[in-house]
Design a protein around this motif. Structure first.
Motif, short mmCIF file in Angstrom:
data_model
loop_
_atom_site.label_atom_id
_atom_site.label_comp_id
_atom_site.label_asym_id
_atom_site.label_seq_id
_atom_site.Cartn_x
_atom_site.Cartn_y
_atom_site.Cartn_z
N VAL A 256 -35.52 18.44 -0.21
CA VAL A 256 -36.38 18.35 0.80
C VAL A 256 -35.08 18.97 1.82
CG1 VAL A 256 -37.49 17.90 3.21
CG2 VAL A 256 -38.95 16.96 0.84
N LEU A 257 -35.18 20.08 2.05
CA LEU A 257 -34.27 19.98 3.69
C LEU A 257 -33.47 19.39 4.34
CD1 LEU A 257 -31.61 22.52 4.40
CD2 LEU A 257 -33.67 23.21 5.63
N LEU A 258 -32.14 18.68 4.85
CA LEU A 258 -32.46 17.91 6.17
C LEU A 258 -31.21 18.21 6.86
CD1 LEU A 258 -30.58 14.85 3.82
CD2 LEU A 258 -33.32 14.71 5.55
N ILE A 259 -30.42 18.83 6.89
CA ILE A 259 -29.82 20.22 7.56
C ILE A 259 -29.19 20.97 6.91
CG2 ILE A 259 -27.70 19.22 9.14
CD1 ILE A 259 -28.45 16.31 9.44
N ALA A 260 -29.00 22.15 8.05
CA ALA A 260 -28.37 23.47 7.74
C ALA A 260 -27.11 23.19 8.87
CB ALA A 260 -28.37 24.70 7.71
N LEU A 261 -25.31 23.73 8.00
CA LEU A 261 -24.44 24.26 8.61
C LEU A 261 -24.01 25.54 8.45
CD1 LEU A 261 -23.19 21.10 8.47
CD2 LEU A 261 -24.36 21.34 10.40
N TYR A 262 -23.92 26.49 9.46
CA TYR A 262 -23.09 27.43 8.77
C TYR A 262 -21.71 27.91 9.59
CZ TYR A 262 -27.91 28.91 8.04
OH TYR A 262 -29.36 28.58 7.22
N LYS A 263 -21.72 27.20 10.65
CA LYS A 263 -19.81 27.68 11.51
C LYS A 263 -19.09 26.34 11.01
CE LYS A 263 -22.26 30.44 14.86
NZ LYS A 263 -21.94 30.33 16.92
N ALA A 264 -17.76 26.47 11.13
CA ALA A 264 -16.74 25.55 11.08
C ALA A 264 -16.96 25.30 12.01
CB ALA A 264 -15.44 26.19 10.56
N GLY A 265 -17.00 23.85 11.85
CA GLY A 265 -16.45 22.49 13.69
C GLY A 265 -18.34 22.44 13.26
N GLU A 266 -19.11 22.56 12.84
CA GLU A 266 -20.56 22.69 14.07
C GLU A 266 -20.75 21.38 13.31
OE1 GLU A 266 -23.23 25.58 12.13
OE2 GLU A 266 -25.14 24.90 13.06
N LEU A 267 -21.31 20.77 14.84
CA LEU A 267 -21.76 19.24 13.78
C LEU A 267 -23.75 19.53 14.90
CD1 LEU A 267 -20.71 16.45 13.57
CD2 LEU A 267 -20.90 16.15 16.22
N THR A 268 -24.02 18.98 13.60
CA THR A 268 -25.89 19.25 13.40
C THR A 268 -26.36 17.89 13.47
OG1 THR A 268 -25.42 21.59 13.17
CG2 THR A 268 -27.53 20.18 13.39
N SER A 269 -27.64 17.43 14.53
CA SER A 269 -27.77 16.02 13.88
C SER A 269 -29.75 15.99 13.82
CB SER A 269 -28.22 15.74 15.06
OG SER A 269 -26.54 14.89 15.95
N ASN A 270 -30.28 15.35 13.25
CA ASN A 270 -31.26 15.96 12.76
C ASN A 270 -31.95 14.26 13.05
OD1 ASN A 270 -34.23 15.81 12.02
ND2 ASN A 270 -34.03 17.41 9.98
N GLY A 271 -32.48 13.79 14.16
CA GLY A 271 -32.94 11.98 14.07
C GLY A 271 -31.63 11.21 14.24
N ARG A 272 -31.94 10.15 12.89
CA ARG A 272 -31.19 9.26 12.51
C ARG A 272 -29.48 10.30 11.74
NH1 ARG A 272 -32.23 5.47 9.33
NH2 ARG A 272 -34.41 7.04 9.09
N LEU A 273 -29.57 11.47 11.64
CA LEU A 273 -29.07 12.04 10.44
C LEU A 273 -28.15 12.61 11.31
CD1 LEU A 273 -31.12 11.11 8.58
CD2 LEU A 273 -30.46 13.34 7.37
N THR A 274 -26.64 13.07 10.77
CA THR A 274 -25.77 14.36 11.89
C THR A 274 -24.91 14.60 10.58
OG1 THR A 274 -25.66 12.94 13.54
CG2 THR A 274 -24.08 14.00 13.34
N ALA A 275 -24.93 15.80 10.50
CA ALA A 275 -23.97 16.39 9.15
C ALA A 275 -23.24 17.72 10.31
CB ALA A 275 -24.46 17.33 8.41
N GLN A 276 -21.26 17.61 9.63
CA GLN A 276 -20.50 18.34 10.09
C GLN A 276 -20.03 19.10 9.02
OE1 GLN A 276 -17.56 16.99 12.59
NE2 GLN A 276 -17.33 18.24 13.41
N PHE A 277 -19.91 20.63 9.99
CA PHE A 277 -18.76 21.43 8.82
C PHE A 277 -17.55 21.34 9.06
CE2 PHE A 277 -20.34 25.72 7.43
CZ PHE A 277 -18.84 25.92 6.81
N GLY A 278 -17.35 21.45 8.14
CA GLY A 278 -15.89 20.85 8.28
C GLY A 278 -14.99 21.52 8.59
N ILE A 279 -13.95 21.77 9.58
CA ILE A 279 -13.09 23.37 10.41
C ILE A 279 -12.32 23.96 8.92
CG2 ILE A 279 -13.48 22.00 12.39
CD1 ILE A 279 -10.35 21.26 11.82
#
Lengths: 115, 114
Positions: free
Chosen positions: A44-67
């Motif tokens: 099940v998809l939690l988070i999608a990231l598309y840009k370098a440096g992007e930081l996205t949260s989904n409730g208690r989850l946080t993901a980052q796309f490394g620079i």
């Protein structure tokens, strides 16, 4: 071929603790996705990231796309028993000429939470 | 939205028989559907990519005559495991995209070949 290194392979933590896992690639990726898979179910998809440096949260989850575009991390704050499962990172790289590569999956991080 | 339904969820069959697995995008038209295989405690291994109305693209090492893929419409793709043998026993998962990079997964089909 392209490879994704996901770590750690497994984690056994106490409820309420924070969790961090990451993925690194040998190539530059233009998309990072984080999925969770419960036993006998599809991811099940939690988070999608598309840009370098992007930081996205989904409730208690946080993901980052490394620079550098070669890594991504997923954090889970204040873990609860239902966070148990296998977490997969997945990434897509761009081929020369602009065509899209297939989605490549990490080997997963198995999370166990002790109440 | 973006629900992918996979059927059956579990199938047991005798060696030598063929098994068909269906993958449907319920609330969107899928430009591309993917079929994965997953062994216990392993990651997902891409088997093939299929686009509606065209032949599937199989990954290296995957026998196209063994794993027949039909993508007859924008909402349905099928995977047929022909002349199944015990070594084909596995968890098969489909996914679908609707134009962007995100793949939405079905719940998977556990195949057990006796």
């Amino acid at each position: 071929g392209q490879q994704l290194n996901q770590s750690p392979q497994s984690m056994f933590i106490q409820e309420g603790e924070d969790v961090s896992m990451n993925c690194t690639s040998s190539s530059i990726f233009n998309t990072w996705l984080w999925y969770k898979q419960d036993p006998g179910e599809g991811p099940v998809l939690l988070i999608a990231l598309y840009k370098a440096g992007e930081l996205t949260s989904n409730g208690r989850l946080t993901a980052q796309f490394g620079i550098t575009r070669k890594d991504s991390f997923l954090n889970i704050s204040a873990s609860i028993p239902s966070d148990v499962g296998i977490y997969f990172c997945a990434g897509r790289y761009s081929n020369y000429g602009g065509s899209q590569g297939n989605l490549i999956f990490g080997k997963g991080t198995k999370l166990s939470v002790k109440p | 939205g973006a629900v992918v339904s996979q059927h059956p969820s579990w199938v047991i069959c005798k060696s030598g028989t063929s098994v068909k697995i269906e993958c449907r995008s319920l609330d969107f038209q899928a430009t591309t559907m993917f079929w994965y295989r997953q062994f216990p405690k392993q990651s997902l291994m891409l088997m093939a990519t299929s686009n509606e109305g065209s032949k599937a693209t199989y990954e290296q090492g995957v026998e196209k005559d063994k794993f027949l893929i039909n993508h007859a419409s924008l909402t349905l793709s099928t995977l047929t495991v022909t002349s199944a043998h015990p070594e084909d026993s596995s968890f098969y998962i489909c996914s679908a995209t609707r134009g962007a990079d995100i793949q939405y997964f079905g719940a998977g089909t556990r195949l057990s070949v006796l």
